[in-house]
Design an enzyme around this catalytic site. Sequence first.
Site, mmCIF file in Angstrom:
data_model
loop_
_atom_site.group_PDB
_atom_site.id
_atom_site.type_symbol
_atom_site.label_atom_id
_atom_site.label_comp_id
_atom_site.label_asym_id
_atom_site.label_seq_id
_atom_site.Cartn_x
_atom_site.Cartn_y
_atom_site.Cartn_z
ATOM 1 N N SER A 156 -1.133 0.542 2.813
ATOM 2 C CA SER A 156 -2.105 0.973 3.811
ATOM 3 C C SER A 156 -2.102 2.486 3.964
ATOM 4 C CB SER A 156 -1.790 0.331 5.165
ATOM 5 O OG SER A 156 -2.632 0.861 6.170
ATOM 6 N N THR B 136 -11.690 2.056 1.634
ATOM 7 C CA THR B 136 -12.214 1.249 2.741
ATOM 8 C C THR B 136 -13.432 1.943 3.343
ATOM 9 O OG1 THR B 136 -10.097 0.218 3.231
ATOM 10 C CG2 THR B 136 -11.701 0.305 5.015
ATOM 11 N N HIS C 196 -13.421 -6.830 7.252
ATOM 12 C CA HIS C 196 -12.243 -6.268 7.914
ATOM 13 C C HIS C 196 -11.570 -7.295 8.827
ATOM 14 C CE1 HIS C 196 -10.459 -2.194 7.976
ATOM 15 N NE2 HIS C 196 -9.841 -2.610 9.066
#
Length: 428
Positions: free
Chosen positions: A134, A184, A325
Amino acid sequence: MAVSENQDNPGRARQNVIYRDGVLGRTPTVPTDFATLERRARRKMSPKAWAYVHGGAGLGRTMQANREAFDSWQIVPRVLRDVSRRDIGVELFGRRLPAPVLLAPVGAAELAHPEGDVAIAAAAAELRVPYIFSNQGCAPMEDSAAVMGDAPRWFQLYWSTDDELVDSLLHRAEKIGADAVVVTLDTTMLGWRPEDLNLGSLPFAQGQGIAQYTSDPVFRRIVRDRIAAAVAKPDVKVTLGAIRSLVSMTRRFPGRFLDNLRSPEPRAAVETFLDIYSRPSLSWSDIETLRERTSLPVLLKGVLHPDDARRALDTGVDGIVVSNHGGRQVDGSVSALDALADIAPVVDGRMTVLLDSGIRTGADVFKSLALGADAVTLGRPHLYGLALAGREGVRDATANVIAEFDLTMGLSGLTSVGEINRDALRRA
């Protein structure tokens, strides 16, 4: 148990481990059904951790739609086929994987367990499935990579308002041996998340989930430049909560705690992050520059419309992640699985397609592949496992999904991932 230990029968191997433990009076620490897993994880987490990990946008209708979409498809098993040997492996970007499953990037994972990202990385390495680091991690990507050996790892990129920072993050991803970068697109602004809002809780404002930034030389220089320029800081009323927040920021900033406590950098780093972490103006022209920025394969995450999938093809990226998401951004959005059913025919095998959002079981993995995904990413299931048992919890929660997928495929009369297609499903 690594998936590769019994590649022909990983489902039965996993069952045997659990049943043999049962003979000795031991039951699984990590429940094998999602409802119990979620319930026990909630009891383990703090209210703020639960709000962040579990919460969705608005009324949670997109989270509900994700599950209803899976329920709207039924598997049609075939019988009297030799399924004694099965291969659930797939190849992505030149790497042979033991199962079509990756661990999704989840920010601020230390909310679920203090070892956070590093524990997830270690579990992924044990199973040999990729972990997508992440961009909002609680440990630098280098620390997570260090526990993985040569196991596959990817990197998630949030496109900052500072292009030099973007380039620095991409360069670091290359240096740690990432197989791909996932950009993203659906979080250029935070969605309306009532569970967090009702608690006034944003982990990043406490210094949680910004370790990729505070470990980055470009970001640190930006922070120092802002301090030197005396960028105006908001007045903060001294309260017990403010003191706790400052301690949280200071404890998570690199360096000695007492030195950090005397320095303006920890607080300035949080303020800088909140100012620059994402770019609402991000456009296709920015994406087109990625070939100049990195040699890694690029996937775009958050694609839900067939026209955006076509544009991604035209732009020359290597893949897309069909995702809403996890229902955390837009309330009332199309489900990820329904979007996949529309997008897969448009892509028609010309680039890699992953499905993210709503996947809870091995049967969900099967349905995703039948509707055109090459692989899936697991989000909340592995975070709940993390909350319950750290590294071992991530490993077991993921291994359970993979085992169920293997058994579902075999019991449906199929012996390899390549045989799974829409003929294996019917509309409910």
